[in-house]
Design a protein around this motif. Sequence first.
Motif, mmCIF file in Angstrom:
data_model
loop_
_atom_site.group_PDB
_atom_site.id
_atom_site.type_symbol
_atom_site.label_atom_id
_atom_site.label_comp_id
_atom_site.label_asym_id
_atom_site.label_seq_id
_atom_site.Cartn_x
_atom_site.Cartn_y
_atom_site.Cartn_z
ATOM 1 N N PRO A 29 39.739 17.965 10.580
ATOM 2 C CA PRO A 29 39.375 16.571 10.870
ATOM 3 C C PRO A 29 39.814 16.174 12.278
ATOM 4 O O PRO A 29 40.916 16.483 12.711
ATOM 5 C CB PRO A 29 40.125 15.773 9.811
ATOM 6 C CG PRO A 29 41.223 16.665 9.367
ATOM 7 C CD PRO A 29 40.746 18.075 9.550
ATOM 8 N N LYS A 30 38.919 15.493 12.945
ATOM 9 C CA LYS A 30 39.220 15.054 14.305
ATOM 10 C C LYS A 30 39.775 13.628 14.231
ATOM 11 O O LYS A 30 39.401 12.857 13.360
ATOM 12 C CB LYS A 30 37.938 15.062 15.146
ATOM 13 C CG LYS A 30 37.398 16.457 15.364
ATOM 14 C CD LYS A 30 36.123 16.388 16.170
ATOM 15 C CE LYS A 30 35.554 17.767 16.356
ATOM 16 N NZ LYS A 30 34.961 18.301 15.125
ATOM 17 N N PRO A 31 40.638 13.261 15.149
ATOM 18 C CA PRO A 31 41.145 11.880 15.138
ATOM 19 C C PRO A 31 40.005 10.909 15.451
ATOM 20 O O PRO A 31 39.253 11.114 16.385
ATOM 21 C CB PRO A 31 42.205 11.863 16.241
ATOM 22 C CG PRO A 31 41.893 13.042 17.092
ATOM 23 C CD PRO A 31 41.210 14.053 16.216
ATOM 24 N N THR A 32 39.884 9.871 14.615
ATOM 25 C CA THR A 32 38.803 8.902 14.799
ATOM 26 C C THR A 32 39.406 7.582 15.247
ATOM 27 O O THR A 32 40.495 7.540 15.794
ATOM 28 C CB THR A 32 38.030 8.717 13.491
ATOM 29 O OG1 THR A 32 38.953 8.289 12.499
ATOM 30 C CG2 THR A 32 37.363 9.999 13.047
ATOM 31 N N VAL A 33 38.716 6.512 14.945
ATOM 32 C CA VAL A 33 39.178 5.174 15.313
ATOM 33 C C VAL A 33 40.516 4.925 14.620
ATOM 34 O O VAL A 33 40.705 5.284 13.458
ATOM 35 C CB VAL A 33 38.144 4.109 14.873
ATOM 36 C CG1 VAL A 33 38.615 2.715 15.225
ATOM 37 C CG2 VAL A 33 36.804 4.411 15.496
ATOM 38 N N GLN A 34 41.415 4.302 15.343
ATOM 39 C CA GLN A 34 42.742 4.044 14.783
ATOM 40 C C GLN A 34 42.633 3.111 13.576
ATOM 41 O O GLN A 34 41.883 2.142 13.605
ATOM 42 C CB GLN A 34 43.646 3.396 15.853
ATOM 43 C CG GLN A 34 43.867 4.281 17.060
ATOM 44 C CD GLN A 34 44.521 5.608 16.687
ATOM 45 O OE1 GLN A 34 45.412 5.638 15.862
ATOM 46 N NE2 GLN A 34 44.045 6.683 17.283
#
Length: 116
Positions: A29-34
Amino acid sequence: MKEMKIGGFSERLESQAAARKALLEKFKPKPTVQPEVFETRAQRKARELEEVRAKRAAEKEAARIAAEEAERARQEALANDEEFQLQLKRDERKARKSQAKAEARAKREAKSAARR
């Protein structure tokens, strides 16, 4: 001379491991919106309600200021209207005269009533 192989067995194993690692990286999983950016439904509703209240308060204040300005302009126009000022003076004089007449009539009637 002996020909040297370009890709030895160990090199092929290493490149396979690197390719497998790169393939697995795609699925991580990639970091998305905080998550702090998201607001709950209640928070959004409260924010929108506050915005509407602020907008209505600003409109109400603007209407009040406009009404004050209109009243001030009307008062100024009346003060500057000479004909209206003369009419006011006449009305005041008429009221004073009619009051004086009424007082004189009452005095006269009291006098005549005292004689009887």
